[in-house]
Design a protein around this motif. Structure first.
Motif, short mmCIF file in Angstrom:
data_model
loop_
_atom_site.label_atom_id
_atom_site.label_comp_id
_atom_site.label_asym_id
_atom_site.label_seq_id
_atom_site.Cartn_x
_atom_site.Cartn_y
_atom_site.Cartn_z
N ALA A 12 0.83 -1.21 0.00
CA ALA A 12 0.00 0.00 0.00
C ALA A 12 0.87 1.25 0.00
N LEU A 13 1.93 1.25 0.81
CA LEU A 13 2.83 2.40 0.84
C LEU A 13 3.49 2.60 -0.53
N PRO A 93 6.57 12.76 -0.16
CA PRO A 93 6.95 11.38 0.17
C PRO A 93 7.28 11.17 1.65
N GLN A 94 8.00 12.12 2.25
CA GLN A 94 8.34 11.97 3.66
C GLN A 94 7.10 11.98 4.53
N ARG A 95 6.19 12.88 4.24
CA ARG A 95 4.94 12.95 5.01
C ARG A 95 4.11 11.68 4.82
N LEU A 99 2.78 9.11 7.72
CA LEU A 99 1.39 8.71 7.90
C LEU A 99 1.26 7.18 7.95
N PHE A 100 1.96 6.49 7.06
CA PHE A 100 1.90 5.02 7.07
C PHE A 100 2.59 4.44 8.29
N ALA A 101 3.63 5.11 8.79
CA ALA A 101 4.27 4.65 10.02
C ALA A 101 3.31 4.77 11.20
N ALA A 102 2.42 5.77 11.15
CA ALA A 102 1.42 5.94 12.22
C ALA A 102 0.24 4.99 12.04
N ALA A 103 0.20 4.27 10.92
CA ALA A 103 -0.90 3.34 10.64
C ALA A 103 -0.32 2.02 10.14
N LEU A 258 -1.70 28.14 7.91
CA LEU A 258 -0.26 28.24 8.17
C LEU A 258 0.35 26.91 8.59
N SER A 259 -0.46 26.00 9.14
CA SER A 259 0.07 24.72 9.60
C SER A 259 0.02 23.64 8.52
N ALA A 260 -0.30 24.02 7.28
CA ALA A 260 -0.43 23.05 6.18
C ALA A 260 0.94 22.50 5.79
N HIS A 261 0.99 21.19 5.57
CA HIS A 261 2.16 20.55 4.99
C HIS A 261 2.06 20.65 3.47
#
Length: 317
Positions: A12-13, A93-95, A99-103, A258-261
């Motif tokens: 999936a990643l 890609p890093q983000r 996200l996948f590391a958190a799931a 302002l907090s948008a990636h």
């Protein structure tokens, strides 16, 4: 041979990173097709994220979970933590890896609709409702004189089809279920599509042979007119937010932008502008939203176009 969760997550990643290279913003999904990163605002549950009930259409369109505090406004990422459904979608890609590391139990990925560069629109031809959605689409095409161009077509485990189309930058296509015709759902701004290669509890999503390499084709103008809601009728002027309440709300919306990636900037700006117009502070807050958008990397033209789209959607243009 059946895939282990670990192998499914790795696949999936890989698929998600490949989609991001094509400009498609993604989020990890569980086997139930829900966003796989648990909301940081949800009350503690013993149930694992991938054991949640199968989502209905409205849940697949909406994405983020509400705040746990009754009566509070849902957080769409202002807190800076992951777990806000489609509002987490990114092409960075890093983000995506974070996200996948958190799931770790994610077995699929979702593709956010309505975002540049493709402004993706998904036409979902359902087979579970007992209707012939493909025939309904052909009838619409004959009646309104359009043809579906060669484009990406995703196959679903139930035998359905997701037709990917590209919308123009200024159009805001809302999500709908059965509005276009029975059995035809639409994914637009704020919605997401299950990406090909995703493993779900009902099977694997794939692509119709010969379509995987294609870019989303432009949506035919006649079909786009059917997908875009008519302008709202004039309505009496609503009381304008003012005082400390309006200022506080405006500050929160600016901070949200302002907090948008990277990969989230247009989504967040559009959402913030919609909330501002709905609460009567759109015109006042627009310059500060533009300034915030410039600080996170959007161009002035992109920022003004996104805010104008929000004004049109909310009937304030």
């Amino acid at each position: 041979m059946a895939l282990t969760d670990r192998h499914a997550a790795a696949l999936a990643l890989a698929h998600a990173l490949s989609a991001a290279e094509r400009g498609l913003a993604v989020i990890p999904l569980s086997r139930t097709k829900l966003p796989a990163v648990r909301s940081p605002h949800a009350p503690h549950r013993a149930t694992a994220p991938d054991r949640t009930p199968t989502p209905d259409r409205s849940e697949r369109m909406a994405g983020p979970a509400p705040d746990a505090v009754p009566g509070s406004r849902p957080c769409h990422g202002e807190c800076g933590r992951p777990g806000h459904g489609v509002y987490d979608a990114t092409t960075d890609p890093q983000r995506i890896r974070e996200l996948f590391a958190a799931a770790p139990k994610a077995t699929g990925y979702g593709i956010a609709c309505g975002l540049p560069p493709h402004h993706l629109i998904g036409v979902d031809l359902d087979t579970k409702s007992g209707t012939d959605a493909s025939a309904a689409l052909r009838e619409l095409a004959l009646r309104h004189l359009f043809t579906i161009p060669e484009t990406v077509v995703v196959t679903t485990p139930s035998g359905g089809r997701h037709i990917w189309l590209a919308g123009p930058p200024g159009a805001v296509v809302p999500n709908s279920a059965g509005r276009l015709a029975p059995g035809i759902d639409v994914r637009g701004a704020g919605g997401y599509l299950v990406g090909p290669g995703s493993h779900t509890e009902h099977g694997v999503y794939g692509t119709v042979p010969g379509t995987a390499h294609l870019a989303p084709a432009p949506c035919p103008p006649a079909l786009l007119r059917l997908l875009t809601p008519p302008p709202r009728p004039p309505h009496p002027a609503q009381p304008r937010a003012n005082g400390t309440g309006g200022a506080r709300q405006g500050l929160g919306l600016v901070q949200f932008v302002l907090s948008a990636h990277e990969g989230q900037r247009n989504t967040r700006l559009f959402w913030a502008a919609c909330r501002a117009y709905e609460n009567g502070i759109g015109e006042t807050l627009a310059p500060r939203l533009v300034a915030a958008a410039l600080r996170v990397g959007l161009t002035e033209r992109e920022a003004h176009a996104t805010i104008a789209s929000a004004a049109r959607l909310t009937g304030e243009a």
